[in-house]
Design an enzyme around this catalytic site. Structure first.
Site, PDB file in Angstrom:
ATOM      1  N   LYS A  85       0.852  -1.179   0.000  1.00  0.00           N
ATOM      2  CA  LYS A  85       0.000   0.000   0.000  1.00  0.00           C
ATOM      3  C   LYS A  85       0.895   1.238   0.000  1.00  0.00           C
ATOM      4  O   LYS A  85       1.882   1.297   0.743  1.00  0.00           O
ATOM      5  CB  LYS A  85      -0.901  -0.023   1.246  1.00  0.00           C
ATOM      6  N   SER A  90      -9.624   1.627   2.655  1.00  0.00           N
ATOM      7  CA  SER A  90      -8.776   2.482   1.851  1.00  0.00           C
ATOM      8  C   SER A  90      -7.708   1.690   1.115  1.00  0.00           C
ATOM      9  O   SER A  90      -7.048   2.201   0.220  1.00  0.00           O
ATOM     10  CB  SER A  90      -8.095   3.509   2.753  1.00  0.00           C
ATOM     11  N   SER A 107     -10.411  -0.675   6.736  1.00  0.00           N
ATOM     12  CA  SER A 107      -9.715  -0.531   5.461  1.00  0.00           C
ATOM     13  C   SER A 107      -8.934  -1.741   4.989  1.00  0.00           C
ATOM     14  O   SER A 107      -8.411  -1.742   3.872  1.00  0.00           O
ATOM     15  CB  SER A 107      -8.774   0.678   5.520  1.00  0.00           C
TER      16      SER A 107
END
Length: 471
Positions: free
Chosen positions: A81, A154, A178
């Site tokens: 990420k 996210s 997330s």
């Protein structure tokens, strides 16, 4: 490389790499080719690190050939990420504000992955600052099962890349759901560890006391392999815990006989759609057949915790962004800017009341795990979420509360969870459930998840994707 290999579970690929049935260089080259041919439609990666990935793969092959095998991530291509600092590599955290930021060091979790011999394929896209929406100038990743459906937030790019066969696992973070929402949306297995189990050093912050760093994989064993590498105390993060890290892969080999799985029939059915309830019932049956015991429980009321999550997150996010907001307000998207304004406006008295309520909820949930080993709950109470539905969230606070009902309470308490695919909607999209465990008991989550996946095949379903270019 045979086309089917890109959907191998990480642990299965690791066994082949260790036995030298396939080379890390071969796997990495095929992954980069697949990213090149498929990700133009999915937008899961923001930055592909092709040159360094090939060099890492070459080193991994040499080490393995010379008997210097480092463990189950050695030679395995992984995605990060894009909020984990990666030395010399752009790390923007989903913002335009930081698009030119090149860290001078790796985040602790990145350093640990590299030390374990993992091959870092690149940085995966995410929502702005890991909050609720992508920056208006950023292309959101697309759900590989159906582009009309939400990919989750996210850790959107991390999950899309893993589900699409563009990496064999990834790292995400979870502040309100997330890791869990993207895993549910994409048919993946992910662990939100206990708060403090994994170092946050070198990770862009959203809300310090709510942020959890964790793995996204295709199976519980895969998630356990990743967690075993990144977990553990880090002197650079004094909030990381000193408790010893269990052998999660050993836990994955155990059965679940005698485990007590708590179920709150009311909480799991209140305004929960029929398909999700059916999936939960089938999951309970599967665990009972495996020898686990189910125990009816009454979970504490989380209505206030859900209401408290946004102002709690907002205050901590305002602190995290203090150096650039409001000084560079024009570079922020409207959703993140709005939450920062909320945080800056909240009084210290109101924030302290939230913290006290969090402590009380944590105590109640901790007490519940004196009577059970695991809690079984949905990820959210409705079927797979369309993009059209997500676009209405701003006008439907009740819908936001429903989305957060089973996720943000465990960021507020810090308890660990695992998300597992457990069914499919009428349209064939994944439906998932969560197991929650006592503080620092991720091993039981991996154990139960792996046992469930030995007798089910939901985690082995994959989206049908066609490369634009034939190799």
């Amino acid at each position: 490389m045979a086309d089917a290999l890109h959907y191998l579970e990480l642990t299965a690929l690791a066994a082949r790499l260790k036995a030298r049935e396939i080379s890390a260089l071969e796997v990495t080259r095929a992954q980069l080719d697949r990213i090149d041919s498929i990700d133009c439609d999915l937008d899961s990666y923001v930055h592909v690190m092709a040159e360094t990935a090939m060099a890492e793969a070459e080193t991994a092959d040499a080490d393995i050939a010379q008997g210097r095998y480092r463990g189950p991530l050695h030679g395995v291509p992984i995605a990060l990420k894009d909020l984990f600092w990666t030395e010399g590599v752009p790390t923007a955290a989903g913002t335009t504000l930081h698009r030119d930021f090149r860290p001078s060091e790796d985040a602790t979790v990145v350093r640990r992955l590299k030390s374990a011999g993992a091959v870092i394929l690149g940085k995966a896209q995410l929502t702005e600052g890991a909050y609720a929406d992508h920056h208006p100038l950023v292309k959101p990743p697309k759900n590989p099962w159906n582009a009309s459906y939400w990919p989750g937030i996210s850790s959107s790019g991390s999950a899309v890349a893993t589900a699409a066969g563009l990496c064999f696992g990834s790292l995400g973070s979870d502040t309100g759901g997330s890791i869990r929402w993207p895993c549910a949306a994409n048919g993946l297995t992910g662990v939100k560890p206990s708060w403090g189990r994994v170092s946050r050093h070198g990770t862009f912050e959203l809300a310090a006391t709510l942020d959890h760093v964790g793995p996204i994989g295709r199976s519980a064993a895969d998630a356990g392999a990743l967690l075993g590498v990144i977990a553990g105390h880090d002197p650079n993060d004094p909030t990381s815990l000193v408790d010893p890290v269990p052998d999660y892969l050993a836990a994955a080999a155990q059965d679940v006989r005698g485990l007590r799985i708590g179920v709150d029939p009311a909480w799991n059915s209140d305004d929960v759609d029929v398909a999700t309830q059916r999936m939960l019932a089938d999951t309970i049956d599967a665990f009972r057949a495996l020898g686990a015991d189910t125990v009816n429980v009454r979970f504490p009321d989380v209505t206030q915790a859900i209401a408290d999550w946004t102002p709690n997150c907002a205050v901590e996010a305002a602190v995290a962004h203090e150096a650039t907001y409001p000084a560079r307000k024009d570079e922020y998207g409207p959703i993140l800017a709005s939450v920062l304004e909320t945080g800056r406006a909240l009084s210290a008295l109101d924030y302290q009341k939230i913290l006290l309520r969090r402590l009380a909820l944590r105590g109640r949930v901790t007490a519940l795990f004196e009577t059970i080993d695991l809690l079984l709950i949905p990820v959210h109470p409705f079927p797979p979420v369309t993009l059209a539905m997500i676009q209405t969230l701003g006008e439907q606070p009740d819908l936001i509360a429903k989305l957060q009902r089973y996720t943000c309470p465990f960021d507020m308490t810090g308890h660990p969870t695992i998300t597992l695919p457990g069914g499919a909607s009428a349209d064939g999209l994944p439906i998932a459930f969560q197991l929650v465990a006592a503080h620092l008991d991720e091993a039981t989550l991996v154990r139960a998840g792996a046992a469930f996946q030995r007798v089910t095949s939901w985690h082995r379903r994959h989206p049908s994707l066609t490369s634009r270019r034939q190799h």
